[in-house]
Design a protein around this motif. Structure first.
Motif: not given
Length: 194
Positions: A93, A145, A167
């Motif tokens: 991320e 994600k 999530l």
């Protein structure tokens, strides 16, 4: 609709297979871009319908009921593939944020308004199997994600609230993730799709 007798079940499901296979396959192929996956999902749909035919009360058309089953199978397919996809080549991320930061200046305005020529093609890119392969690889390279958020938004009928719940994120965080995921996909496609 009265309760279906077991001896009638096979005949009813065979009739549905003959009537609805093509429409179900078209929808599954549209959602997955894979002939084999679409065939498997349709087969699983009819198997589930056969096993749960007692729950079909006739309150809707058989086609509607079958599409409902198929949509759940598609969601399950993406949920499972998001969990089992090898993530060794995926972005973290933090790295994904770094890549997408390059699109904005300090005031959060776009740095460039030029459009890459690959997006001005006359052909429908989603009809091109090679493009779909590159798109799939780019999707798989997203952080888990981000992949789940964008897949759920565009390839399922889930509502934003459900996706956020899955999530465990806020709605504003969800929209930021979707936006960043689209930017990362754009960047990946512009690099890999020539």
């Amino acid at each position: 609709m009265e309760t279906i007798q077991k001896e009638d079940t096979k005949a009813i499901v065979e009739k549905w297979v003959n009537e609805y296979s093509e429409a179900l396959f078209s929808w599954a192929f549209y959602k997955t871009s894979s002939k084999e996956t679409a065939e498997d999902l349709v087969q699983d749909t009819f198997l589930a319908a056969y096993n749960k035919i007692d729950s079909f009360k006739g309150n809707s058309q058989p086609k509607t009921w079958l599409f409902s089953i198929l949509n759940n199978k598609i969601i399950d397919h993406y949920r499972l593939s998001a969990k089992t996809t090898k993530k060794t080549i995926s972005l973290s991320e933090d790295r994904a944020y770094e890549i997408t930061e390059g699109f904005f200046d300090e005031a959060e305005n776009w740095k460039s308004t030029t459009i890459n020529p690959i997006w001005n093609q006359d052909e429908e890119l989603l009809d091109n199997p090679e493009f779909n392969t590159v798109l799939k690889n780019c999707m798989e390279s997203l952080p888990e994600k981000w992949n789940f958020a964008i897949t759920s938004k565009y390839l399922t009928t889930k509502k934003v609230a459900e996706i956020c719940q899955d999530l465990n994120i806020t709605v504003s965080n969800y929209w930021q993730i979707v936006h960043r995921a689209k930017l990362a996909l754009k960047n990946c496609l512009e690099v890999k799709w020539v």
